[in-house]
Design a protein around this motif. Structure first.
Motif, mmCIF file in Angstrom:
data_model
loop_
_atom_site.group_PDB
_atom_site.id
_atom_site.type_symbol
_atom_site.label_atom_id
_atom_site.label_comp_id
_atom_site.label_asym_id
_atom_site.label_seq_id
_atom_site.Cartn_x
_atom_site.Cartn_y
_atom_site.Cartn_z
ATOM 1 N N HIS A 167 4.389 1.732 7.309
ATOM 2 C CA HIS A 167 3.310 2.726 7.201
ATOM 3 C C HIS A 167 2.031 2.113 7.790
ATOM 4 N N GLN A 172 -5.337 -0.828 6.062
ATOM 5 C CA GLN A 172 -6.365 -0.760 5.011
ATOM 6 C C GLN A 172 -6.752 -2.178 4.591
ATOM 7 N N ARG A 193 10.905 3.050 10.406
ATOM 8 C CA ARG A 193 11.725 3.084 9.187
ATOM 9 C C ARG A 193 13.199 3.085 9.548
ATOM 10 N N GLN A 207 1.703 7.727 12.090
ATOM 11 C CA GLN A 207 0.905 8.161 10.939
ATOM 12 C C GLN A 207 -0.566 8.045 11.290
ATOM 13 N N PHE A 247 1.946 6.493 -5.512
ATOM 14 C CA PHE A 247 2.007 5.434 -4.500
ATOM 15 C C PHE A 247 1.536 4.162 -5.186
ATOM 16 N N PHE A 249 -0.288 1.846 -4.199
ATOM 17 C CA PHE A 249 -1.636 1.395 -3.818
ATOM 18 C C PHE A 249 -2.729 2.396 -4.138
ATOM 19 N N GLY A 281 -0.192 12.462 1.793
ATOM 20 C CA GLY A 281 -0.271 11.748 0.522
ATOM 21 C C GLY A 281 -1.653 11.138 0.405
ATOM 22 N N ALA A 304 -7.919 6.905 -0.314
ATOM 23 C CA ALA A 304 -7.123 6.716 0.902
ATOM 24 C C ALA A 304 -6.199 7.922 1.051
ATOM 25 N N PHE A 305 -5.839 8.197 2.289
ATOM 26 C CA PHE A 305 -4.859 9.262 2.521
ATOM 27 C C PHE A 305 -4.039 8.904 3.754
#
Ligand code: PHE
Length: 336
Positions: A167, A172, A193, A207, A247, A249, A281, A304-305
């Motif tokens: 991801h 981050q 993945r 992403q 999630f 995190f 998410g 975060a998203f």
């Protein structure tokens, strides 16, 4: 009669020199050189001439005819090659050959639009490596050592603790390791993945991640920002909902749904008859994440998203197989 021969020759050559194309030349041929043309007519008159003049007149007539014929053939040849040349090289009415122009990939177009909206809200683009260590991809993001996402099924391992990032969230960590709040980062990139390849999932996709850290950042701001984004991207009349999720995190975590714009929320194959489409998410940055980058969790809060770009592009352009986005088939790409 000698005079008549001279006159005919002069008028024939004058007309020949003004015949500018093959059509005029054909006209000339019929008028002078054909079986019933003016030259033949003059030949006919030879039989009425006094016998002693006949040989000289015959000679003059023949010379006149030869001279006209040879100039006619010469002119005809010139006009024919000239016309051919023209049609090959000089048809100015032909449309030109257009140079082949490329276009932006639908993934890039979708990402550009997402970027435009978030950059307008003060976010800044950040990037990070696609080959990541276990610490940035999982550990610093509060994944427990036995979390299923570390499983061989989902992750491509390069070595025991080096992976292809699964991801964009490790960026981050990298941004927070090198910058102090306030942080407003927008992080696009490829992720990998180890899943079975099908029309819905591919081993590689894209992403875009958002991270906002400052003092007093609230969940209301997270919602406000994402709703503002969704309204710009999907249209201001859209309906949305946030569902609790998980999630490692973020805490609390949520997923954002919008009403299915394909069936106008009536229920279809794409929204699995729910009328809702999950688009991202999100959540408030977990204090454990702040701890791993030495931010004081008592001082800073953040949100975060993250969203998958292929899914958004597929919905947007009505593409029903993710694999076609990676085939680089010019017949597909030239439609965008
Ligand atoms: N990284 C998450 C994923 O892969 C998405 C996410 C990003 C969720 C940021 C919350 C916050 O699916």
């Amino acid at each position: 009669m000698h005079e008549a021969i001279e006159t005919l020759k002069r008028s024939a050559l004058a007309e020949l020199s003004t015949s500018g194309d093959l059509q005029a030349l054909e006209h000339f041929r019929i008028s002078y050189l054909a079986r019933k043309g003016q030259i033949a007519e003059l030949f006919d008159k030879l039989k009425d001439a006094p016998p002693e003049q006949k040989p000289a007149l015959g000679k003059a007539l023949n010379e006149m005819r030869r001279s006209i014929e040879s100039q006619f053939e010469e002119k005809k040849a010139r006009l024919e090659t000239g016309q051919k040349k023209k049609s090959i090289h000089l048809d100015l009415t032909l449309p030109g050959l257009r140079p082949w122009v490329g276009s932006k990939h639908p993934i890039t177009q979708t990402l550009d639009e997402i970027k435009r909206i978030f950059l307008g809200m003060g976010f800044q683009v950040e990037t990070g490596p696609e080959i990541e260590d276990d610490y940035h991809n999982f550990g610093a993001l509060n994944f427990p050592p036995d979390h299923p996402a570390r499983d061989m099924q989902d992750t491509f391992f390069i070595s025991n603790d080096v992976v292809l990032r699964t991801h964009t969230s490790p960026v981050q960590i990298r941004v927070m390791e090198t910058q102090k709040p306030p942080i407003r980062a927008l992080i696009p990139g490829r992720v990998y993945r180890n899943e079975a390849i099908s029309a819905r999932s591919y081993c590689l996709f894209h992403q875009v991640e958002g991270l906002y850290v400052d003092t007093n950042v609230t969940f209301a701001e997270l919602k406000g920002t994402l709703v503002a984004f969704a309204k710009q991207f999907y249209g201001s009349s859209l309906k949305y909902r946030f569902r609790p999720s998980f999630f490692p995190f973020t805490e609390p975590s949520a997923e954002m749904d919008i009403t299915c714009f394909l069936c106008k929320a009536k229920g279809c194959r794409v929204c699995k008859n729910t009328g809702w489409l999950e688009i991202l998410g999100c959540g408030m940055v977990d204090p454990n994440v702040f701890q791993s980058v030495n931010y004081d969790p008592e001082m800073y809060t953040g949100y975060a998203f993250g969203m998958g770009i292929e899914r958004i592009a597929m919905l947007r352009y009505g593409i029903d197989d993710i694999r076609i986005l990676f085939e680089n088939d010019i017949r597909f790409l030239s439609q965008f």
